[in-house]
Scaffold this motif. Structure first.
Motif, PDB file in Angstrom:
ATOM      1  N   LEU A   1       0.680  -1.199  -0.167  1.00 33.73           N
ATOM      2  CA  LEU A   1      -0.254   0.058  -0.023  1.00 33.73           C
ATOM      3  C   LEU A   1       0.981   1.209   0.075  1.00 33.73           C
ATOM      4  N   GLN A   2       0.602   2.128  -0.892  1.00 31.14           N
ATOM      5  CA  GLN A   2       0.954   3.517  -0.812  1.00 31.14           C
ATOM      6  C   GLN A   2       0.225   4.427  -1.453  1.00 31.14           C
ATOM      7  N   TRP A   3      -0.040   5.611  -0.875  1.00 29.81           N
ATOM      8  CA  TRP A   3      -0.820   6.484  -1.184  1.00 29.81           C
ATOM      9  C   TRP A   3      -0.233   7.709  -1.573  1.00 29.81           C
ATOM     10  N   ARG A   4      -0.696   7.946  -3.208  1.00 33.52           N
ATOM     11  CA  ARG A   4      -0.070   9.125  -4.034  1.00 33.52           C
ATOM     12  C   ARG A   4      -1.286   9.771  -4.720  1.00 33.52           C
ATOM     13  N   PHE A   5      -1.225  10.993  -4.979  1.00 29.29           N
ATOM     14  CA  PHE A   5      -2.067  11.671  -5.856  1.00 29.29           C
ATOM     15  C   PHE A   5      -2.049  11.500  -7.342  1.00 29.29           C
ATOM     16  N   GLU A   6      -0.768  10.881  -7.591  1.00 28.47           N
ATOM     17  CA  GLU A   6      -0.681  10.864  -9.254  1.00 28.47           C
ATOM     18  C   GLU A   6      -1.217   9.325  -9.560  1.00 28.47           C
ATOM     19  N   ASP A   7      -1.687   8.466  -8.791  1.00 27.03           N
ATOM     20  CA  ASP A   7      -1.830   7.334  -9.173  1.00 27.03           C
ATOM     21  C   ASP A   7      -2.709   7.031 -10.418  1.00 27.03           C
ATOM     22  N   ALA A   8      -3.060   5.979 -10.817  1.00 30.52           N
ATOM     23  CA  ALA A   8      -3.565   5.615 -12.273  1.00 30.52           C
ATOM     24  C   ALA A   8      -5.096   5.804 -12.037  1.00 30.52           C
ATOM     25  N   LEU A   9      -5.666   5.872 -10.985  1.00 27.19           N
ATOM     26  CA  LEU A   9      -7.316   5.953 -10.964  1.00 27.19           C
ATOM     27  C   LEU A   9      -7.718   7.681 -10.525  1.00 27.19           C
ATOM     28  N   SER A  10      -6.759   8.404 -10.666  1.00 33.12           N
ATOM     29  CA  SER A  10      -6.899   9.696 -10.200  1.00 33.12           C
ATOM     30  C   SER A  10      -7.924  10.303 -11.100  1.00 33.12           C
ATOM     31  N   ALA A  11      -7.612  10.185 -12.599  1.00 28.15           N
ATOM     32  CA  ALA A  11      -8.373  10.655 -13.675  1.00 28.15           C
ATOM     33  C   ALA A  11      -9.636   9.982 -13.865  1.00 28.15           C
ATOM     34  N   ALA A  12      -9.750   8.731 -13.241  1.00 27.24           N
ATOM     35  CA  ALA A  12     -11.187   8.052 -13.297  1.00 27.24           C
ATOM     36  C   ALA A  12     -12.012   8.581 -11.935  1.00 27.24           C
ATOM     37  N   GLY A  13     -11.495   9.194 -11.169  1.00 26.87           N
ATOM     38  CA  GLY A  13     -12.415  10.041 -10.192  1.00 26.87           C
ATOM     39  C   GLY A  13     -12.114   9.086  -8.913  1.00 26.87           C
ATOM     40  N   PHE A  14     -11.121   8.401  -8.717  1.00 26.29           N
ATOM     41  CA  PHE A  14     -10.697   7.537  -7.528  1.00 26.29           C
ATOM     42  C   PHE A  14      -9.417   7.713  -7.047  1.00 26.29           C
ATOM     43  N   PRO A  15      -8.897   9.235  -6.614  1.00 25.05           N
ATOM     44  CA  PRO A  15      -7.894   9.288  -6.601  1.00 25.05           C
ATOM     45  C   PRO A  15      -6.917   8.597  -5.098  1.00 25.05           C
ATOM     46  N   ARG A  16      -7.790   8.312  -4.351  1.00 25.81           N
ATOM     47  CA  ARG A  16      -7.143   7.675  -3.080  1.00 25.81           C
ATOM     48  C   ARG A  16      -7.493   6.134  -3.187  1.00 25.81           C
ATOM     49  N   LEU A  17      -7.943   5.642  -4.174  1.00 21.48           N
ATOM     50  CA  LEU A  17      -8.085   4.089  -4.442  1.00 21.48           C
ATOM     51  C   LEU A  17      -6.811   3.497  -4.571  1.00 21.48           C
ATOM     52  N   VAL A  18      -5.963   2.733  -3.906  1.00 20.23           N
ATOM     53  CA  VAL A  18      -4.789   2.075  -4.188  1.00 20.23           C
ATOM     54  C   VAL A  18      -4.730   0.792  -4.277  1.00 20.23           C
ATOM     55  N   ASN A  19      -5.779   0.045  -3.701  1.00 20.23           N
ATOM     56  CA  ASN A  19      -5.938  -1.236  -3.668  1.00 20.23           C
ATOM     57  C   ASN A  19      -6.881  -1.660  -4.680  1.00 20.23           C
ATOM     58  N   THR A  20      -6.523  -2.214  -5.716  1.00 22.96           N
ATOM     59  CA  THR A  20      -7.492  -2.446  -6.795  1.00 22.96           C
ATOM     60  C   THR A  20      -7.830  -4.031  -6.994  1.00 22.96           C
ATOM     61  N   ASP A  21      -6.940  -4.763  -5.974  1.00 19.46           N
ATOM     62  CA  ASP A  21      -7.190  -6.377  -5.981  1.00 19.46           C
ATOM     63  C   ASP A  21      -8.348  -6.818  -5.414  1.00 19.46           C
ATOM     64  N   VAL A  22      -9.044  -7.843  -5.949  1.00 17.95           N
ATOM     65  CA  VAL A  22     -10.248  -8.627  -5.385  1.00 17.95           C
ATOM     66  C   VAL A  22      -9.810 -10.112  -5.476  1.00 17.95           C
ATOM     67  N   THR A  23     -10.544 -10.852  -4.609  1.00 19.21           N
ATOM     68  CA  THR A  23     -10.541 -12.308  -4.575  1.00 19.21           C
ATOM     69  C   THR A  23     -11.859 -12.869  -4.824  1.00 19.21           C
ATOM     70  N   LEU A  24     -11.815 -13.969  -5.271  1.00 19.71           N
ATOM     71  CA  LEU A  24     -13.182 -14.833  -5.670  1.00 19.71           C
ATOM     72  C   LEU A  24     -13.248 -15.931  -4.534  1.00 19.71           C
ATOM     73  N   GLN A  25     -14.531 -15.749  -3.788  1.00 20.00           N
ATOM     74  CA  GLN A  25     -14.611 -16.844  -3.082  1.00 20.00           C
ATOM     75  C   GLN A  25     -16.100 -17.465  -3.078  1.00 20.00           C
ATOM     76  N   VAL A  26     -16.313 -18.699  -2.547  1.00 21.83           N
ATOM     77  CA  VAL A  26     -17.501 -19.319  -2.735  1.00 21.83           C
ATOM     78  C   VAL A  26     -17.982 -19.954  -1.458  1.00 21.83           C
ATOM     79  N   VAL A  27     -19.178 -20.095  -1.139  1.00 16.47           N
ATOM     80  CA  VAL A  27     -19.802 -20.452  -0.008  1.00 16.47           C
ATOM     81  C   VAL A  27     -19.916 -22.063   0.046  1.00 16.47           C
ATOM     82  N   ARG A  28     -19.285 -22.584   0.565  1.00 20.03           N
ATOM     83  CA  ARG A  28     -19.233 -24.204   0.845  1.00 20.03           C
ATOM     84  C   ARG A  28     -19.264 -24.674   2.146  1.00 20.03           C
ATOM     85  N   GLY A  29     -20.459 -25.482   2.541  1.00 18.55           N
ATOM     86  CA  GLY A  29     -20.494 -25.953   3.734  1.00 18.55           C
ATOM     87  C   GLY A  29     -20.680 -24.824   4.838  1.00 18.55           C
ATOM     88  N   GLY A  30     -21.340 -23.690   4.148  1.00 21.24           N
ATOM     89  CA  GLY A  30     -21.500 -22.372   5.105  1.00 21.24           C
ATOM     90  C   GLY A  30     -20.504 -21.742   5.440  1.00 21.24           C
TER      91      GLY A  30
END
Length: 459
Positions: free
Chosen positions: A408-437
């Motif tokens: 994690l590192q917070w900069r104002f020149e990151d890739a998503l500044s122009a997209a309207g999310f200047p403080r969004l620095v973690n764009t990773d997601v995981t895919l999970q599934v509910v198994r056995g609750g």
């Protein structure tokens, strides 16, 4: 109730942005504004320092810590605050402040950070804008150095007091637009934008027709664009957009409509995606009652709407979420990277059933305090205050979280500044599934949705 989405003239609020050229101009202006604010603060800080030196000289006495700062002495505790809603009729996150207290006990029992003890104040945000502002004003009054690992949907209420006092907001839950735009926000996850974009990207290859059930509200109007950006990235047609009241007590009509649309292609199993926040569980209860009259479909949602505590409360393996795909910000709770969190809970809060290591709020608070610890270790023996914590974060500090997030590192020149999310620095997601609750990993590793968010066609 159906259709692509509302016209672009709709007035939008949460997470929504203007058109791409306007967003780019706004981002540039934001960077310039931040630099101007920093310059003004530097001048003011210099003036304050000069005044203090002059006062010390005139009194012919030694001066200690300037009133209002923390950590000038190894005997002074470093004060932070964590807030979240508790005992309300809507969203409750009691595990977040409970974990904060357990973490501080654990840190202090092991000698503190550079010999300095931590002190945490907690506040019940009550899912109320007035209460959220009250928590923030208390943070200012108590001279906290940061608000850490907290949850609130009322950024427009709590950020102004924090910004006026220069208090950083580290590791919010990602529930508001402000967390991805405020110069004093240091988010550790990507909020609902990354979860929906990632969900669309992950399901594009396996779903037939997709039905999205989302709130008929200003805040809900941005959800189709985020989901569709992911579907489009995977070569899938846009989802059917179904609107529903966000305060209903049952959703049978919407469940039937979603099922009709998702089963329109008998050759490929469709997907139903409820994204109703706190009301997702209400929708799933209605969905369970009517789904037997239709061909089988997949269900999917995100951790912004459902987490392990909701799955447990709805019946676990026998509940409506069994088999559902869910996008999250972090690895599944069974991952060994959470072992230290579980150790802290076992040592400091074994009997506290408010703290569930599988709860996304608890996990976010843990990561937020990891950020705080890294900041304080960088400051070392220096003065600890809201200003020094903020400057340390802004000076390019990189925070590693043991693989729970990317660095994690917070900069104002990151890739998503122009997209309207200047403080969004973690764009990773995981895919999970509910198994056995239980939420378990559906696939290994993270998926980066930066490009998907940049290409999103938001209203």
């Amino acid at each position: 109730m159906t259709g692509r989405r509302r016209t672009p003239t709709t007035v939008l609020r949460a997470f929504l942005r203007p058109t791409r050229p306007a967003r780019a101009v706004r981002a540039v202006r934001a960077v310039r504004a931040v630099r101007a604010v920093r310059a003004v603060r530097a001048v003011r800080a210099a003036a304050r320092s000069a005044s203090v030196v002059a006062a010390c000289a005139s009194l012919l006495a030694g001066c200690g810590v300037v009133p209002g700062t923390t950590g000038g002495s190894g005997d002074d505790p470093i004060t932070v605050m964590t807030w979240a809603p508790e005992n309300t009729r809507s969203t409750n996150k009691p595990g977040m402040p409970a974990l904060a207290r357990a973490y501080v006990r654990w840190i202090n029992r092991h000698g503190g950070i550079h010999g300095r003890r931590l002190r945490v104040l907690t506040c019940n945000e009550h899912n109320d804008s007035v209460a959220a502002a009250k928590c923030a004003r208390r943070a200012v009054k108590e001279n906290v150095v940061a608000v850490v690992g907290s949850y609130s949907q009322f950024g427009d209420s709590f950020f102004p007091p924090l910004e006026g006092a220069g208090i950083p907001y580290i590791g919010g839950y990602g529930a508001t637009e402000d967390e991805f735009t405020s110069v004093l926000s240091y988010p550790v996850n990507g909020g609902q934008p990354v979860l929906l974009a990632g969900l669309g990207k992950e399901l594009a290859g396996s779903c037939g027709p997709v039905s999205l059930v989302r709130p008929d509200s200003i805040a809900g109007d941005q959800l189709p664009g985020l989901l569709d950006s992911g579907l489009e990235a995977g070569g899938h047609p846009f989802a059917q957009d179904l609107l529903a009241a966000d305060d209903a007590t049952e959703y049978s009509a919407q469940a039937e409509q979603a099922l009709r649309q998702a089963t329109a292609n008998p050759g490929k199993k469709g997907c139903v995606i409820p994204a109703l926040g706190d009301r997702t569980d209400t929708f799933m209860d209605s969905f369970r009652r009517v789904r037997e009259d239709y061909p089988a479909v997949r269900t999917a949602t995100d951790l912004g709407s459902v987490d392990q505590t909701v799955i447990n409360a709805s019946g676990g393996a026998s509940g409506p979420y069994e088999g559902a795909y869910i996008t999250g910000w972090y690895p599944a709770s069974s991952d060994p990277r959470w072992d230290t969190l579980k150790k802290v809970i076992s040592e400091e809060a074994f009997s506290d059933n408010r703290i569930d290591p599988a709860d996304a709020g608890v996990q976010t608070t843990w990561i937020a305090y990891t950020v705080l610890r890294t900041v304080l270790e960088r400051i070392g023996d220096g003065e600890v205050s809201a200003d020094t914590v903020r400057r340390t974060l802004d000076d390019g500090l990189k925070v590693t979280t043991g693989g729970l997030t990317p660095t994690l590192q917070w900069r104002f020149e990151d890739a998503l500044s122009a997209a309207g999310f200047p403080r969004l620095v973690n764009t990773d997601v995981t895919l999970q599934v509910v198994r056995g609750g239980q939420l378990v990993a559906a696939r290994r590793g993270f998926v980066d949705v930066t490009q998907t968010l940049q290409d999103a066609d938001l209203p």
